[in-house]
Motif scaffolding. Sequence first.
Motif, PDB file in Angstrom:
ATOM      1  N   PHE A   1      55.895  73.713 128.355  1.00  0.00           N
ATOM      2  CA  PHE A   1      55.922  72.387 128.965  1.00  0.00           C
ATOM      3  C   PHE A   1      54.517  72.039 129.421  1.00  0.00           C
ATOM      4  O   PHE A   1      53.645  72.909 129.491  1.00  0.00           O
ATOM      5  CB  PHE A   1      56.922  72.309 130.134  1.00  0.00           C
ATOM      6  CG  PHE A   1      56.619  73.184 131.314  1.00  0.00           C
ATOM      7  CD1 PHE A   1      55.933  72.684 132.415  1.00  0.00           C
ATOM      8  CD2 PHE A   1      57.058  74.511 131.363  1.00  0.00           C
ATOM      9  CE1 PHE A   1      55.671  73.487 133.521  1.00  0.00           C
ATOM     10  CE2 PHE A   1      56.802  75.316 132.463  1.00  0.00           C
ATOM     11  CZ  PHE A   1      56.102  74.800 133.548  1.00  0.00           C
TER      12      PHE A   1
ATOM     13  N   ARG B   1      59.712  73.622 137.200  1.00  0.00           N
ATOM     14  CA  ARG B   1      59.917  73.763 135.752  1.00  0.00           C
ATOM     15  C   ARG B   1      59.852  75.206 135.269  1.00  0.00           C
ATOM     16  O   ARG B   1      60.300  75.517 134.173  1.00  0.00           O
ATOM     17  CB  ARG B   1      58.949  72.867 135.010  1.00  0.00           C
ATOM     18  CG  ARG B   1      59.194  71.394 135.359  1.00  0.00           C
ATOM     19  CD  ARG B   1      58.294  70.471 134.657  1.00  0.00           C
ATOM     20  NE  ARG B   1      58.675  70.376 133.250  1.00  0.00           N
ATOM     21  CZ  ARG B   1      58.010  69.654 132.367  1.00  0.00           C
ATOM     22  NH1 ARG B   1      56.960  68.960 132.748  1.00  0.00           N
ATOM     23  NH2 ARG B   1      58.399  69.628 131.118  1.00  0.00           N
TER      24      ARG B   1
ATOM     25  N   CYS C   1      52.606  76.820 130.792  1.00  0.00           N
ATOM     26  CA  CYS C   1      52.486  75.446 131.263  1.00  0.00           C
ATOM     27  C   CYS C   1      51.084  74.966 130.902  1.00  0.00           C
ATOM     28  O   CYS C   1      50.101  75.526 131.380  1.00  0.00           O
ATOM     29  CB  CYS C   1      52.694  75.370 132.773  1.00  0.00           C
ATOM     30  SG  CYS C   1      52.254  73.767 133.486  1.00  0.00           S
TER      31      CYS C   1
ATOM     32  N   GLU D   1      55.740  70.663 140.870  1.00  0.00           N
ATOM     33  CA  GLU D   1      56.331  70.399 139.552  1.00  0.00           C
ATOM     34  C   GLU D   1      56.323  71.662 138.694  1.00  0.00           C
ATOM     35  O   GLU D   1      57.299  71.967 138.009  1.00  0.00           O
ATOM     36  CB  GLU D   1      55.600  69.268 138.833  1.00  0.00           C
ATOM     37  CG  GLU D   1      56.235  68.978 137.468  1.00  0.00           C
ATOM     38  CD  GLU D   1      55.623  67.810 136.723  1.00  0.00           C
ATOM     39  OE1 GLU D   1      55.908  67.710 135.509  1.00  0.00           O
ATOM     40  OE2 GLU D   1      54.863  67.009 137.320  1.00  0.00           O
TER      41      GLU D   1
END
Length: 169
Positions: free
Chosen positions: A149, A168, A103, A164
Motif C-alpha cells: 500500500f 493499514r 508501505c 494511517e
Amino acid sequence: MTPALVLSGPPGVGKTSVGWRVFTRCTDLGQDPAFVDLDLLGAAWPAPDDDPHQSRLKAANLAVVWANYRAVGSRRLIIAGVVETSGERLHLEEATGGPVVICRLDASDDVLAQRIRDRGREGGDDLKQLVARAAELSAQLVAQDVSDFSVRTTGRDVDEIADEVLARW
C-alpha cells in the motif's frame, strides 16, 4: 508473528521520521517494537558491482540485528529503507524469517526537493544529484511497484501519516 513493516520511498519522503513515530506508537501500545534503518545497515564502501544498492549486505546485517532484537524481547519490526524490486523484498523476508508489509511513502518532487534541501546534509553537486535521484526513484517506485500500500506524505504531519500507516499495517 506480525509481518515486519517496511517504509519505502525516495530520499526526503519521510521514511525515518515516520518510522520513529510508528516505533513510538507501538512502544506506547506495549507492542515491543524494534526499528532499523537499512541505509545504516548498508553503509559500507565500496559497493560490489553485482549489488550496487548493497541489498544483500543490508539483508545479512538485518538478519543478525533482528535476531538480537528478538532475543531481548522485541516482537514487531519496523524498517526504513528503499525496496525497489521483488528480489530486494525477498532478501528482507529471508532476513526477517517471514513476510514483510511494504508501505510506499509518496510525496511530490517539489516537496522531496525542499525536504532534502532543508536537511542541510548535502550541498553543491551532491545536493543536485540527490534531488534528481529522489525524483527518478519516486517515479520508478510507482512504475515498478512492489509495495502493499502507499501513503501520501505531502501536506500532512508525521502523526497523521504514522496513524494511517499503523491502521493499514
